[in-house]
Motif scaffolding. Structure first.
Motif, PDB file in Angstrom:
ATOM      1  N   MET A  65       0.861  -1.175   0.000  1.00 12.74           N
ATOM      2  CA  MET A  65       0.000   0.000   0.000  1.00 12.74           C
ATOM      3  C   MET A  65       0.904   1.234   0.000  1.00 12.74           C
ATOM      4  SD  MET A  65      -2.628   1.065   3.081  1.00 12.74           S
ATOM      5  CE  MET A  65      -3.562  -0.461   2.940  1.00 12.74           C
ATOM      6  N   ALA A  88      -2.614  -1.997   7.884  1.00 14.68           N
ATOM      7  CA  ALA A  88      -2.105  -2.749   6.735  1.00 14.68           C
ATOM      8  C   ALA A  88      -1.471  -4.058   7.189  1.00 14.68           C
ATOM      9  CB  ALA A  88      -1.080  -1.907   5.976  1.00 14.68           C
ATOM     10  N   VAL A  95       3.602  -1.238   3.755  1.00 15.99           N
ATOM     11  CA  VAL A  95       3.337   0.153   3.368  1.00 15.99           C
ATOM     12  C   VAL A  95       4.606   0.786   2.822  1.00 15.99           C
ATOM     13  CG1 VAL A  95       2.569   2.425   4.134  1.00 15.99           C
ATOM     14  CG2 VAL A  95       1.524   0.380   5.114  1.00 15.99           C
ATOM     15  N   ALA A 304      -6.618   3.505   5.964  1.00 18.29           N
ATOM     16  CA  ALA A 304      -6.145   2.221   5.453  1.00 18.29           C
ATOM     17  C   ALA A 304      -7.291   1.212   5.377  1.00 18.29           C
ATOM     18  CB  ALA A 304      -5.021   1.690   6.338  1.00 18.29           C
ATOM     19  N   LEU A 308      -8.620  -0.766   2.095  1.00 19.51           N
ATOM     20  CA  LEU A 308      -8.712  -2.227   2.053  1.00 19.51           C
ATOM     21  C   LEU A 308     -10.120  -2.679   1.662  1.00 19.51           C
ATOM     22  CD1 LEU A 308      -6.603  -3.006   5.242  1.00 19.51           C
ATOM     23  CD2 LEU A 308      -6.011  -3.647   2.896  1.00 19.51           C
TER      24      LEU A 308
END
Length: 347
Positions: A65, A88, A95, A304, A308
Motif C-alpha cells: 500500500m 495494513a 506500506v 487504510a 482495504l
C-alpha cells in the motif's frame, strides 16, 4: 556481480520441471513427498528466494500500500503512518511511505512511482491545490483515499478532521481568556487545512461579536519550526504586537515559542500561544503548548481500512459481478482542545 538464482536453476538442480518447482512453492500438497524433498533441498542449497514482486504482478494484486504525506519531519504524519501501518499489517500488507515535502513536483513523481510499482492502493495527503496530480493518477485506476483532506470535488473516500471546528476551538479559547488582538501564523495558503483553520478562527471571532481585522494573518512558506521562528521575528517587529497567536500547526507554534524566548518575551504572560495537532513535543515544550488535538493514529488506521474495503470489493467484483459495489465514504473526525500553560494567562 553474481547472478541471482532463479526458478529454472532450482528445476535443473532438482531434475524436475519449472512447473513442479512452482507447485512445491505454491501448492506443496500436489507434489509427491520424495520430489518435494528434492526440490526443497535444491532451494536450500542454492539459496533461492522467490520474487514476490513478480508473483504479485502476475496475480495482478500487490501486497504493498502506498502512503504519500506532506512532511515526514512532522510528528503528526509519523502518527498517521503508524495507524496506517498497523491496519495494513493486520491485513498482511506492507506500506511504502513517501514524503512529498509539500512539493507538487515531488508529489507527481511519487504518484507515478506508485503506478509503476502497481501498488494495491494509495493513501494520499495532497499538496497540489490544482488537483492535476490526482487527475493524472486517477487514470491508472488504482484506488486511493485522501488523508487529512476532505474529498471535495472528488468521488473517492477521505478521512479528515473538521479543521473549521478546530480553528474555532483555538480562537474561542483565546477570546474567552480576554484576548482582543490576535495573530494567525498560517502556513502555505494553498493548503486546504490552513484555509479551513483560518475560517474557523474567523467564525469564533464573529460569534464573539468581534471584527475580522482583530486577527492578523502571518503566512509562511512551510509548516516547520524554522518558519515558526521567522513568523515570531515578524511578530516581534510589529508596531502593535498581538497578545495571542494561533498557529496552523505545532511545529510553527514551537518556532514562535523559540523566537519569544530568545527575545525575552514571556509566554503566556506577554503572548499566549495555541498550536494545532497536539504532537508529542507539544506537552514537552519549555512552556507546555496548548494545542488542538487531531486523532492522527486513528485517521491513518481508518484511511487504510477504507482502502482495504475498496480493494477487496474490487477483487470480489471480478469473481462475482453481482456482488455489492464499494460505496465511497467521507469520514470527518472531531478535534479536541488540549489546554496547557502556553495560553493560561487571562487578559
Amino acid at each position: 556481480m553474481a547472478r541471482s538464482v532463479g526458478i529454472k536453476d532450482v528445476a535443473r538442480a532438482a531434475g524436475v520441471s519449472v512447473g513442479t518447482v512452482s507447485n512445491v512453492i505454491n501448492r506443496p500438497d500436489t507434489v509427491a513427498s520424495e520430489t518435494r524433498a528434492r526440490v526443497l533441498s535444491a532451494i536450500d542449497r542454492l539459496g533461492y528466494v522467490r520474487s514476490e514482486s513478480a508473483r504479485q504482478l502476475r496475480a495482478g494484486r500487490s501486497r504493498i500500500m502506498g502512503l504519500l504525506v506532506l512532511d515526514m519531519g512532522n510528528p503528526f504524519f509519523v502518527d498517521v503512518t503508524r495507524g496506517a501501518e498497523r491496519a495494513a499489517r493486520d491485513a498482511g500488507l506492507g506500506v511504502m511511505v513517501c514524503n512529498s515535502a509539500q512539493s507538487s513536483g515531488e508529489e507527481a513523481e511519487y504518484l507515478a512511482l506508485f503506478a509503476e510499482q502497481r501498488v494495491r492502493g494509495v493513501l494520499l495527503t495532497p499538496t497540489d491545490a490544482s488537483g492535476r496530480n490526482i487527475d493524472a493518477f486517477r487514470r491508472h485506476r488504482i484506488p486511493f483515499v485522501l488523508v487529512d483532506r476532505v474529498a471535495e470535488g472528488t468521488t473517492e473516500c477521505s478521512v479528515s478532521v473538521d479543521d473549521v471546528a478546530g480553528g474555532a476551538l483555538a480562537v474561542r479559547h483565546l477570546v474567552d481568556a480576554g484576548h482582543r488582538s490576535l495573530a494567525y501564523v498560517s502556513g502555505p495558503p494553498g493548503l486546504n487545512q490552513v484555509r479551513d483553520r483560518r475560517t474557523g478562527a474567523l467564525n469564533a471571532l464573529a460569534e464573539a461579536g468581534l471584527d475580522a481585522d482583530v486577527l492578523r494573518e502571518l503566512p509562511t512558506e512551510r509548516l516547520d519550526v524554522a518558519a515558526g521562528r521567522d513568523a515570531g521575528a515578524r511578530l516581534l517587529g510589529l508596531a502593535e504586537r498581538p497578545t495571542a497567536v494561533f498557529c496552523a500547526n505545532d511545529l510553527l507554534a514551537l518556532g514562535v515559542l523559540q523566537a519569544m524566548f530568545a527575545a525575552g518575551v514571556r509566554v503566556p504572560e506577554d503572548l499566549a500561544i495555541v498550536g494545532y495537532d497536539d504532537i508529542e513535543f507539544a506537552a514537552a515544550a519549555a512552556v507546555p503548548l496548548t494545542s488542538v488535538r487531531q486523532p492522527a493514529v486513528t485517521m491513518g488506521a481508518l484511511a487504510a481500512e477504507l482502502l482495504l474495503e475498496e480493494t477487496e470489493a474490487e477483487a470480489e467484483a471480478k469473481t462475482r459481478p453481482t456482488g455489492r459495489p464499494h460505496e465511497h465514504r467521507r469520514v470527518v473526525l472531531q478535534p479536541e482542545l488540549v489546554v496547557r500553560r502556553s495560553s493560561l494567562s487571562p487578559r
